[in-house]
Design a protein around this motif. Structure first.
Motif, PDB file in Angstrom:
ATOM      1  N   GLN A 116       0.853  -1.129   0.092  1.00  0.00           N
ATOM      2  CA  GLN A 116       0.178   0.049   0.048  1.00  0.00           C
ATOM      3  C   GLN A 116       0.797   1.189   0.022  1.00  0.00           C
ATOM      4  O   GLN A 116       1.885   1.238   0.387  1.00  0.00           O
ATOM      5  CB  GLN A 116      -0.782  -0.050   1.216  1.00  0.00           C
ATOM      6  N   PRO A 117       0.282   2.373  -0.299  1.00  0.00           N
ATOM      7  CA  PRO A 117       1.042   3.771  -0.356  1.00  0.00           C
ATOM      8  C   PRO A 117       1.441   3.809   1.136  1.00  0.00           C
ATOM      9  O   PRO A 117       0.782   3.829   1.913  1.00  0.00           O
ATOM     10  CB  PRO A 117      -0.070   4.535  -0.825  1.00  0.00           C
ATOM     11  N   GLY A 118       2.859   4.368   1.213  1.00  0.00           N
ATOM     12  CA  GLY A 118       3.296   4.484   2.460  1.00  0.00           C
ATOM     13  C   GLY A 118       3.921   3.357   3.210  1.00  0.00           C
ATOM     14  O   GLY A 118       4.713   3.280   4.121  1.00  0.00           O
ATOM     15  N   VAL A 138       2.345  -0.597  -6.026  1.00  0.00           N
ATOM     16  CA  VAL A 138       2.014   0.108  -5.052  1.00  0.00           C
ATOM     17  C   VAL A 138       0.533   0.323  -5.434  1.00  0.00           C
ATOM     18  O   VAL A 138       0.209   0.964  -6.431  1.00  0.00           O
ATOM     19  CB  VAL A 138       2.749   1.341  -4.816  1.00  0.00           C
ATOM     20  N   SER A 139      -0.428   0.062  -4.317  1.00  0.00           N
ATOM     21  CA  SER A 139      -1.642   0.095  -4.677  1.00  0.00           C
ATOM     22  C   SER A 139      -2.502   0.115  -3.307  1.00  0.00           C
ATOM     23  O   SER A 139      -2.316  -0.559  -2.443  1.00  0.00           O
ATOM     24  CB  SER A 139      -2.269  -0.810  -5.724  1.00  0.00           C
ATOM     25  N   SER A 159       8.293   4.449   2.531  1.00  0.00           N
ATOM     26  CA  SER A 159       7.380   5.600   2.267  1.00  0.00           C
ATOM     27  C   SER A 159       7.122   5.314   0.729  1.00  0.00           C
ATOM     28  O   SER A 159       7.004   6.353   0.041  1.00  0.00           O
ATOM     29  CB  SER A 159       7.917   6.887   2.515  1.00  0.00           C
ATOM     30  N   LEU A 160       6.675   4.250   0.186  1.00  0.00           N
ATOM     31  CA  LEU A 160       6.501   4.175  -1.170  1.00  0.00           C
ATOM     32  C   LEU A 160       5.234   4.621  -1.659  1.00  0.00           C
ATOM     33  O   LEU A 160       4.460   4.735  -0.863  1.00  0.00           O
ATOM     34  CB  LEU A 160       6.365   2.443  -1.538  1.00  0.00           C
ATOM     35  N   THR A 161       5.310   5.316  -2.784  1.00  0.00           N
ATOM     36  CA  THR A 161       4.327   6.014  -3.324  1.00  0.00           C
ATOM     37  C   THR A 161       3.734   5.279  -4.678  1.00  0.00           C
ATOM     38  O   THR A 161       4.467   4.391  -5.265  1.00  0.00           O
ATOM     39  CB  THR A 161       4.834   7.546  -3.724  1.00  0.00           C
ATOM     40  N   LEU A 162       2.676   6.019  -5.290  1.00  0.00           N
ATOM     41  CA  LEU A 162       2.174   5.466  -6.610  1.00  0.00           C
ATOM     42  C   LEU A 162       3.089   5.741  -7.679  1.00  0.00           C
ATOM     43  O   LEU A 162       2.666   5.338  -8.836  1.00  0.00           O
ATOM     44  CB  LEU A 162       0.658   6.359  -6.798  1.00  0.00           C
ATOM     45  N   GLU A 163       4.214   6.662  -7.357  1.00  0.00           N
ATOM     46  CA  GLU A 163       5.128   6.829  -8.501  1.00  0.00           C
ATOM     47  C   GLU A 163       6.195   5.870  -8.651  1.00  0.00           C
ATOM     48  O   GLU A 163       7.105   5.617  -9.462  1.00  0.00           O
ATOM     49  CB  GLU A 163       5.820   8.073  -8.181  1.00  0.00           C
ATOM     50  N   ASP A 164       6.193   4.776  -7.753  1.00  0.00           N
ATOM     51  CA  ASP A 164       7.496   3.752  -7.458  1.00  0.00           C
ATOM     52  C   ASP A 164       7.015   2.533  -8.352  1.00  0.00           C
ATOM     53  O   ASP A 164       8.217   1.613  -8.287  1.00  0.00           O
ATOM     54  CB  ASP A 164       7.747   3.522  -6.094  1.00  0.00           C
ATOM     55  N   PRO A 165       5.802   1.992  -8.439  1.00  0.00           N
ATOM     56  CA  PRO A 165       5.641   0.957  -9.165  1.00  0.00           C
ATOM     57  C   PRO A 165       6.472   0.559 -10.449  1.00  0.00           C
ATOM     58  O   PRO A 165       6.605   1.646 -11.287  1.00  0.00           O
ATOM     59  CB  PRO A 165       4.227   0.774  -9.527  1.00  0.00           C
ATOM     60  N   ALA A 166       7.185  -0.372 -10.683  1.00  0.00           N
ATOM     61  CA  ALA A 166       8.252  -0.573 -11.813  1.00  0.00           C
ATOM     62  C   ALA A 166       8.763  -2.066 -11.590  1.00  0.00           C
ATOM     63  O   ALA A 166       8.566  -2.728 -10.657  1.00  0.00           O
ATOM     64  CB  ALA A 166       9.204   0.195 -11.635  1.00  0.00           C
ATOM     65  N   LEU A 167       9.292  -2.488 -12.556  1.00  0.00           N
ATOM     66  CA  LEU A 167      10.333  -3.611 -12.532  1.00  0.00           C
ATOM     67  C   LEU A 167      11.473  -3.136 -11.985  1.00  0.00           C
ATOM     68  O   LEU A 167      12.213  -2.501 -12.675  1.00  0.00           O
ATOM     69  CB  LEU A 167      10.112  -4.246 -13.702  1.00  0.00           C
ATOM     70  N   TYR A 168      11.987  -3.618 -10.963  1.00  0.00           N
ATOM     71  CA  TYR A 168      13.273  -3.416 -10.283  1.00  0.00           C
ATOM     72  C   TYR A 168      14.467  -4.272 -10.784  1.00  0.00           C
ATOM     73  O   TYR A 168      14.088  -5.385 -10.461  1.00  0.00           O
ATOM     74  CB  TYR A 168      13.056  -3.170  -8.750  1.00  0.00           C
TER      75      TYR A 168
END
Length: 127
Positions: free
Chosen positions: A13-15, A125-126, A85-94
């Motif tokens: 989840q966000p945060g 992140v959702s 503090s993950l946000t909706l801008e962080d989703p990706a393949l890392y």
């Protein structure tokens, strides 16, 4: 056979927080600087954070600064990325990658010079 294997991705989840791991095999990781990169659908790959082989020096791009922490355990041939503090801008393949050359600045921002790459671990992140 040279391998970098990422793990630790998932849905948060966000945060929330996640810790990614990058396990190396087939080469002496001590000699290599390691970087974390990410790529979201429709976007270019971007650097997140990189760590030096020699003195453990670290570099963070704007994507990771202040929220992410990179570390390495050479005895375990593993590099970690603690993401808070993950946000909706962080989703990706890392992805993690290894280089014998320069590790920071332009090289960490772009991945230029990083010669070994893993297959990636997905971060979502959702709410």
């Amino acid at each position: 056979q040279v391998q970098l294997v990422e793990s630790g991705g998932g849905l948060v989840q966000p945060g929330g927080s996640l810790e990614l791991s990058c396990a190396a095999s087939g080469f002496i990781m001590d000699y290599y600087s390691i970087g974390w990169f990410r790529q979201a659908p429709g976007k270019e790959r971007e650097g997140v954070s990189c760590i030096s082989s020699r003195d453990g020096g670290t570099y963070y791009t704007d994507s990771g600064k202040g929220r992410f922490t990179i570390s390495r355990d050479n005895a375990k041939n593993t590099v970690y990325l603690q993401m808070n503090s993950l946000t909706l801008e962080d989703p990706a393949l890392y992805y993690c990658a290894a280089t014998l050359g320069h590790y920071s600045g332009y090289y960490c921002e772009t991945g230029v010079g990083y010669i070994y790459w893993g297959q990636g671990t997905q971060v979502t992140v959702s709410s």
